[in-house]
Design an enzyme around this catalytic site. Structure first.
Site, mmCIF file in Angstrom:
data_model
loop_
_atom_site.group_PDB
_atom_site.id
_atom_site.type_symbol
_atom_site.label_atom_id
_atom_site.label_comp_id
_atom_site.label_asym_id
_atom_site.label_seq_id
_atom_site.Cartn_x
_atom_site.Cartn_y
_atom_site.Cartn_z
ATOM 1 C CB CYS A 233 45.996 36.897 48.146
ATOM 2 S SG CYS A 233 45.137 35.694 47.099
ATOM 3 C CB CYS A 234 42.922 41.154 48.919
ATOM 4 S SG CYS A 234 41.947 40.002 49.903
ATOM 5 C CB CYS B 141 37.954 34.215 47.838
ATOM 6 S SG CYS B 141 38.153 35.529 46.615
ATOM 7 C CB CYS C 68 39.067 42.583 49.814
ATOM 8 S SG CYS C 68 38.044 43.779 48.940
ATOM 9 C CB CYS D 96 39.595 34.285 52.707
ATOM 10 S SG CYS D 96 41.295 34.074 52.126
#
Length: 238
Positions: free
Chosen positions: A125-126, A208, A234, A211
């Site tokens: 995702c990062c 974000c 990240c 998280c």
């Protein structure tokens, strides 16, 4: 001083040599001196990145380089307060805010890879929503500045003020590397610098929303990032 000069693009070997020499020469320099060197050396091929946790670095650079490009990665998962800080910075600080987004919206990513990727595979995702967009955004620059500091976490304790970002082929500049949180707080207070409202609501490190959690008294400032996981970064600063 303004970024009106179009800098000559240097080759990769020259940039790497320049970065390594500057890392040694500027280790004891002030943040303002490091910014001045970057502006003089790279002209309009120099950009600042900001997570909009605060705008101390963007403000500091803008005082010497009005109109500097400030890259903000809008991941699609930011707190509203973070987006609001970016919007406010763009109209109150003499910068050119460059908002960069991932190739897919959150909804498109969910449709392609399944919902809540941040929960199932936060590394991916990062990569998709932060690391890859930044690499695309930095294409036309030779150097980029980041606000990371040595006192933020053990993984950042050896951050050079200037280094060679081999993965991206860029000079990486950390003018605030030697600052402490107290230095940041003093600069913010002395200059009326914008900060993210979440800093006053239990979030000393803002990422974000899925998280990031509030930090309990006595915890490390970054304990709220990816809590319960071994993940601490990240991927941008590896």
């Amino acid at each position: 001083m303004t970024l009106t000069t179009t800098a000559t693009r240097r080759c990769r070997d020259d940039l790497e040599s320049l970065a390594r020499q500057a890392g040694r020469d500027l280790e004891e320099a002030s943040a303002a001196e490091i910014v001045r060197w970057a502006a003089d050396t790279f002209g309009d091929r120099f950009a600042v990145t900001s997570s909009m946790q605060d705008t101390a670095l963007a403000h500091l650079v803008s005082q010497q380089v009005p109109g500097v490009d400030v890259v903000f990665l809008d991941t699609g998962y930011h707190f509203p307060e973070t987006v609001g800080t970016a919007d406010a910075a763009s109209v109150t600080i003499p910068i050119n805010l460059v908002t960069v987004r991932p190739r897919q919206t959150v909804a498109e990513q969910d449709a392609t890879l399944g919902p809540d990727l941040y929960r199932r595979n936060p590394e991916l995702c990062c990569q998709l929503r932060k690391v890859a967009p930044l690499e695309r955004a930095l294409t036309n620059y030779d150097a980029w500045a980041t606000g990371i500091r040595r006192d933020e976490s053990p993984t950042r304790a050896n951050t050079p003020v200037v280094s060679w970002d081999d993965r991206r082929g860029k000079v990486k500049i950390a003018p605030l590397a030697r600052w402490t949180q107290e230095d940041v707080d003093r600069y913010v207070a002395d200059n009326g610098v914008l900060t993210n409202p979440l800093l006053d609501d239990g979030y000393p490190s803002v990422g974000c929303w899925p998280c990031t959690r509030r930090v309990a008294e006595g915890e490390d400032a970054r304990a709220g990032r990816w809590a319960g996981r071994a993940k601490t970064e990240c991927g941008i600063h590896r």
